[in-house]
Design a protein around this motif. Sequence first.
Motif, PDB file in Angstrom:
ATOM      1  N   GLY A 290       0.835  -1.202   0.000  1.00  0.00           N
ATOM      2  CA  GLY A 290       0.000   0.000   0.000  1.00  0.00           C
ATOM      3  C   GLY A 290       0.866   1.245   0.000  1.00  0.00           C
ATOM      4  O   GLY A 290       2.100   1.179  -0.106  1.00  0.00           O
ATOM      5  N   HIS A 291       0.231   2.389   0.142  1.00  0.00           N
ATOM      6  CA  HIS A 291       0.956   3.659   0.129  1.00  0.00           C
ATOM      7  C   HIS A 291       1.720   3.847   1.436  1.00  0.00           C
ATOM      8  O   HIS A 291       1.213   3.535   2.523  1.00  0.00           O
ATOM      9  N   ALA A 292       2.920   4.386   1.325  1.00  0.00           N
ATOM     10  CA  ALA A 292       3.765   4.555   2.503  1.00  0.00           C
ATOM     11  C   ALA A 292       3.177   5.549   3.496  1.00  0.00           C
ATOM     12  O   ALA A 292       3.520   5.514   4.683  1.00  0.00           O
ATOM     13  N   ALA A 293       2.283   6.435   3.044  1.00  0.00           N
ATOM     14  CA  ALA A 293       1.685   7.437   3.936  1.00  0.00           C
ATOM     15  C   ALA A 293       0.574   6.864   4.795  1.00  0.00           C
ATOM     16  O   ALA A 293       0.157   7.499   5.771  1.00  0.00           O
TER      17      ALA A 293
ATOM     18  N   HIS B 279      -3.022   0.752   6.775  1.00  0.00           N
ATOM     19  CA  HIS B 279      -3.846   0.003   5.835  1.00  0.00           C
ATOM     20  C   HIS B 279      -3.060  -1.133   5.172  1.00  0.00           C
ATOM     21  O   HIS B 279      -3.583  -1.780   4.256  1.00  0.00           O
ATOM     22  N   THR B 280      -1.846  -1.322   5.609  1.00  0.00           N
ATOM     23  CA  THR B 280      -0.983  -2.342   5.006  1.00  0.00           C
ATOM     24  C   THR B 280      -0.512  -3.332   6.060  1.00  0.00           C
ATOM     25  O   THR B 280      -0.728  -3.139   7.264  1.00  0.00           O
ATOM     26  N   ILE B 281       0.113  -4.382   5.587  1.00  0.00           N
ATOM     27  CA  ILE B 281       0.900  -5.285   6.447  1.00  0.00           C
ATOM     28  C   ILE B 281       2.315  -5.214   5.903  1.00  0.00           C
ATOM     29  O   ILE B 281       2.611  -5.770   4.843  1.00  0.00           O
ATOM     30  N   ASP B 282       3.154  -4.490   6.603  1.00  0.00           N
ATOM     31  CA  ASP B 282       4.455  -4.090   6.071  1.00  0.00           C
ATOM     32  C   ASP B 282       5.469  -5.247   6.125  1.00  0.00           C
ATOM     33  O   ASP B 282       5.970  -5.591   7.201  1.00  0.00           O
TER      34      ASP B 282
ATOM     35  N   PHE C  95      10.229   4.410  -3.314  1.00  0.00           N
ATOM     36  CA  PHE C  95      10.455   4.879  -1.952  1.00  0.00           C
ATOM     37  C   PHE C  95       9.161   5.196  -1.206  1.00  0.00           C
ATOM     38  O   PHE C  95       9.153   5.293   0.017  1.00  0.00           O
ATOM     39  N   ASN C  96       8.033   5.370  -1.906  1.00  0.00           N
ATOM     40  CA  ASN C  96       6.783   5.751  -1.251  1.00  0.00           C
ATOM     41  C   ASN C  96       5.717   4.673  -1.337  1.00  0.00           C
ATOM     42  O   ASN C  96       4.528   4.940  -1.167  1.00  0.00           O
ATOM     43  N   VAL C  97       6.132   3.423  -1.604  1.00  0.00           N
ATOM     44  CA  VAL C  97       5.184   2.322  -1.710  1.00  0.00           C
ATOM     45  C   VAL C  97       5.659   1.161  -0.838  1.00  0.00           C
ATOM     46  O   VAL C  97       6.806   0.718  -0.961  1.00  0.00           O
ATOM     47  N   ILE C  98       4.792   0.705   0.047  1.00  0.00           N
ATOM     48  CA  ILE C  98       5.083  -0.493   0.829  1.00  0.00           C
ATOM     49  C   ILE C  98       4.787  -1.704  -0.049  1.00  0.00           C
ATOM     50  O   ILE C  98       3.672  -1.839  -0.569  1.00  0.00           O
ATOM     51  N   PRO C  99       5.768  -2.591  -0.241  1.00  0.00           N
ATOM     52  CA  PRO C  99       5.575  -3.712  -1.175  1.00  0.00           C
ATOM     53  C   PRO C  99       4.731  -4.831  -0.564  1.00  0.00           C
ATOM     54  O   PRO C  99       4.491  -4.867   0.649  1.00  0.00           O
ATOM     55  N   ASP C 100       4.329  -5.750  -1.415  1.00  0.00           N
ATOM     56  CA  ASP C 100       3.596  -6.930  -0.943  1.00  0.00           C
ATOM     57  C   ASP C 100       4.527  -7.948  -0.294  1.00  0.00           C
ATOM     58  O   ASP C 100       4.097  -8.728   0.554  1.00  0.00           O
ATOM     59  N   SER C 101       5.793  -7.967  -0.737  1.00  0.00           N
ATOM     60  CA  SER C 101       6.728  -8.934  -0.159  1.00  0.00           C
ATOM     61  C   SER C 101       8.148  -8.403  -0.302  1.00  0.00           C
ATOM     62  O   SER C 101       8.394  -7.440  -1.025  1.00  0.00           O
TER      63      SER C 101
END
Length: 322
Positions: free
Chosen positions: A267-270, A274-277, A316-322
């Motif tokens: 998800g978005h880094a901001a 809402h993500t599972i990092d 740099f501004n996106v949390i990846p899925d894996s």
Amino acid sequence: YPPSPRPSLSLLRCWRALPSLVSPSSALSPTLSTVPGVKPGLDMGFGKWVFLQVLLFHLREPIPAVSGAPSGAGFLERAKGPELFDWMVGLRRRMHENPELGFEEFETSKLIRGELDAMGIPYKHPVAVTGVVGFVGTGGPPFVALRADMDALAIQESVDWEHKSKVPGKMHACGHDGHVAMLLGAAKILQEHREHLQGTVVLVFQPAEEGGGGAKKMLEDGVVDNVKAIFGFHVDNKFPVGMVASRPGPLLAGSGFFEAIISGKGGHAAIPHHTIDPILAASNVIVSLQHLVSREADPLDSQVITIAKFQGGEAFNVIPDS
């Protein structure tokens, strides 16, 4: 070797490695230097006491001479002679300029075979793809092996000097070029005195030591099936030139590899809530793995866990899925 009035340094070091069994009043004990990594007062079992008795018996008995055989000092002087020394240095520099990775050591193997041919030493090739196995002596038992590795590392050499690697991204950073030169030097001296050998020295030039499983392939090809003892060696910049060091027990580590994929929800880094990092989770895994050494392993054992590659995300501004 001719009769020796005193034990060699290597045997003295073996003696010192059994400190709890050596009498403090021994006349030799003040001359013995401590071997790194050996703890005084170590509890030795009955088996090691028997070993000590046998060792002391041999220390007191002269070693019978082989008629016409050169002394150990003679071998050393031959190795230090300018002709052999310069030849070995030249070999090492040629290999350093042309490094090859595991199972790609075709030119290195060609160089080795050319030198063995010039010495009149028979050999087997190919062994384990690029390996070479030579034979000096009677051709019969007992068989004792000397082993050197051949491969380089995928590293860019950053030091500018006359014999810098000519291959981008590859370098003999672990000293295997020196190992091959050393084994060829030993081969030359042994071949010069082959008539004094009461058995066969097996010269093992092994490919793919740097994680490629070259030793396993050599074993599968039967290289040491009849070998009674094998000696390996490694250069070490912690010791001065001319010093050889050893100690009882394991000396160099085996290595294992693993890969793991930590999956999460991108998800978005901001808005990380809402993500599972997976980056954070993987970071905690890396830290926790160090507890295997500090809290799970015997502190007297030598163990290392290193995570050398960490890959995740593309922006740099996106949390990846894996």
